[in-house]
Design a protein around this motif. Structure first.
Motif, PDB file in Angstrom:
ATOM      1  N   CYS A 135      62.306  73.119  81.763  1.00  0.00           N
ATOM      2  CA  CYS A 135      62.189  73.949  80.555  1.00  0.00           C
ATOM      3  C   CYS A 135      63.142  75.120  80.633  1.00  0.00           C
ATOM      4  N   ARG A 136      63.140  75.799  81.806  1.00  0.00           N
ATOM      5  CA  ARG A 136      63.996  76.969  81.946  1.00  0.00           C
ATOM      6  C   ARG A 136      65.470  76.585  81.894  1.00  0.00           C
ATOM      7  N   ARG A 137      65.823  75.393  82.423  1.00  0.00           N
ATOM      8  CA  ARG A 137      67.241  75.021  82.442  1.00  0.00           C
ATOM      9  C   ARG A 137      67.733  74.384  81.163  1.00  0.00           C
ATOM     10  N   ILE A 138      67.023  73.358  80.626  1.00  0.00           N
ATOM     11  CA  ILE A 138      67.591  72.750  79.416  1.00  0.00           C
ATOM     12  C   ILE A 138      66.658  72.515  78.236  1.00  0.00           C
ATOM     13  N   LEU A 139      65.354  72.417  78.458  1.00  0.00           N
ATOM     14  CA  LEU A 139      64.524  72.046  77.310  1.00  0.00           C
ATOM     15  C   LEU A 139      64.266  73.207  76.342  1.00  0.00           C
ATOM     16  N   ALA A 140      64.116  74.408  76.886  1.00  0.00           N
ATOM     17  CA  ALA A 140      63.791  75.540  76.017  1.00  0.00           C
ATOM     18  C   ALA A 140      64.869  76.607  76.100  1.00  0.00           C
ATOM     19  N   ASN A 141      64.940  77.427  75.081  1.00  0.00           N
ATOM     20  CA  ASN A 141      65.806  78.598  75.111  1.00  0.00           C
ATOM     21  C   ASN A 141      64.908  79.828  75.310  1.00  0.00           C
ATOM     22  N   PRO A 142      64.889  80.366  76.528  1.00  0.00           N
ATOM     23  CA  PRO A 142      63.922  81.422  76.843  1.00  0.00           C
ATOM     24  C   PRO A 142      64.105  82.712  76.037  1.00  0.00           C
ATOM     25  N   VAL A 143      65.249  82.846  75.372  1.00  0.00           N
ATOM     26  CA  VAL A 143      65.456  84.050  74.558  1.00  0.00           C
ATOM     27  C   VAL A 143      64.557  84.017  73.321  1.00  0.00           C
ATOM     28  N   ILE A 144      64.408  82.828  72.717  1.00  0.00           N
ATOM     29  CA  ILE A 144      63.643  82.748  71.471  1.00  0.00           C
ATOM     30  C   ILE A 144      62.438  81.807  71.530  1.00  0.00           C
ATOM     31  N   GLN A 145      62.280  81.087  72.635  1.00  0.00           N
ATOM     32  CA  GLN A 145      61.193  80.103  72.673  1.00  0.00           C
ATOM     33  C   GLN A 145      60.243  80.299  73.849  1.00  0.00           C
ATOM     34  N   THR A 146      59.023  79.839  73.670  1.00  0.00           N
ATOM     35  CA  THR A 146      58.071  79.791  74.778  1.00  0.00           C
ATOM     36  C   THR A 146      57.774  78.328  75.077  1.00  0.00           C
ATOM     37  N   TYR A 147      57.348  78.027  76.294  1.00  0.00           N
ATOM     38  CA  TYR A 147      56.957  76.652  76.590  1.00  0.00           C
ATOM     39  C   TYR A 147      55.594  76.615  77.252  1.00  0.00           C
ATOM     40  N   GLU A 148      54.916  75.487  77.063  1.00  0.00           N
ATOM     41  CA  GLU A 148      53.562  75.314  77.590  1.00  0.00           C
ATOM     42  C   GLU A 148      53.511  73.912  78.164  1.00  0.00           C
ATOM     43  N   ILE A 149      53.137  73.803  79.438  1.00  0.00           N
ATOM     44  CA  ILE A 149      53.160  72.501  80.114  1.00  0.00           C
ATOM     45  C   ILE A 149      51.734  72.026  80.373  1.00  0.00           C
ATOM     46  N   THR A 150      51.434  70.787  80.016  1.00  0.00           N
ATOM     47  CA  THR A 150      50.146  70.187  80.358  1.00  0.00           C
ATOM     48  C   THR A 150      50.439  68.910  81.129  1.00  0.00           C
ATOM     49  N   ILE A 151      49.868  68.787  82.319  1.00  0.00           N
ATOM     50  CA  ILE A 151      50.081  67.565  83.099  1.00  0.00           C
ATOM     51  C   ILE A 151      48.933  66.596  82.807  1.00  0.00           C
ATOM     52  N   GLU A 152      49.298  65.400  82.356  1.00  0.00           N
ATOM     53  CA  GLU A 152      48.295  64.375  82.048  1.00  0.00           C
ATOM     54  C   GLU A 152      48.320  63.326  83.156  1.00  0.00           C
TER      55      GLU A 152
END
Lengths: 81, 81
Positions: free
Chosen positions: A63-80
């Motif tokens: 997420c920090r490297r390519i999936l999200a843009n930490p300047v404008i986005q937040t991410y939430e991870i759920t492991i299934e």
């Protein structure tokens, strides 16, 4: 099979034109919604050989490297499991 | 305030080029992920005056009419009180 669900959303205060247009469309169709915010979901299949803790750490790094843009986005991870 | 979270995903078997490219990018960066599937999330604020049951029904109707394409997508609604 360890699958991680990653939800990526815009931070509060960041303009969301897609959400604004979706709200407009819903209002035009007669639904009085107050606001709409949009985001993305990824389901990432990590295979058999990672533990849940490793998965969480690995996906956080993705997420920090390519999936999200930490300047404008937040991410939430759920492991299934 | 009743907020509905709507998760829209591609049905199994529907090609997901964005997911395939994300997988490729993650593999190139050294993460051996097996597959990636992508989707969208909407957070819809329905205001104060709807009950949770009404909200669920209303948002289901929105999904069927404009938010999702029932031919290739599935939707999942969660009402957040």
């Amino acid at each position: 099979m360890v699958v991680a669900e990653v939800k990526i959303e815009l931070k509060k205060g960041v303009t969301d034109p897609e959400g604004m247009n979706t709200k407009k469309a819903l209002n035009l169709l007669g639904w009085g919604v107050e606001s709409v915010r949009t985001g993305k979901v990824f389901h990432i299949d990590l295979g058999e050989e990672v533990s849940e803790d490793e998965a969480d750490e690995m996906v956080g790094e993705m997420c920090r490297r390519i999936l999200a843009n930490p300047v404008i986005q937040t991410y939430e991870i759920t492991i299934e499991g």
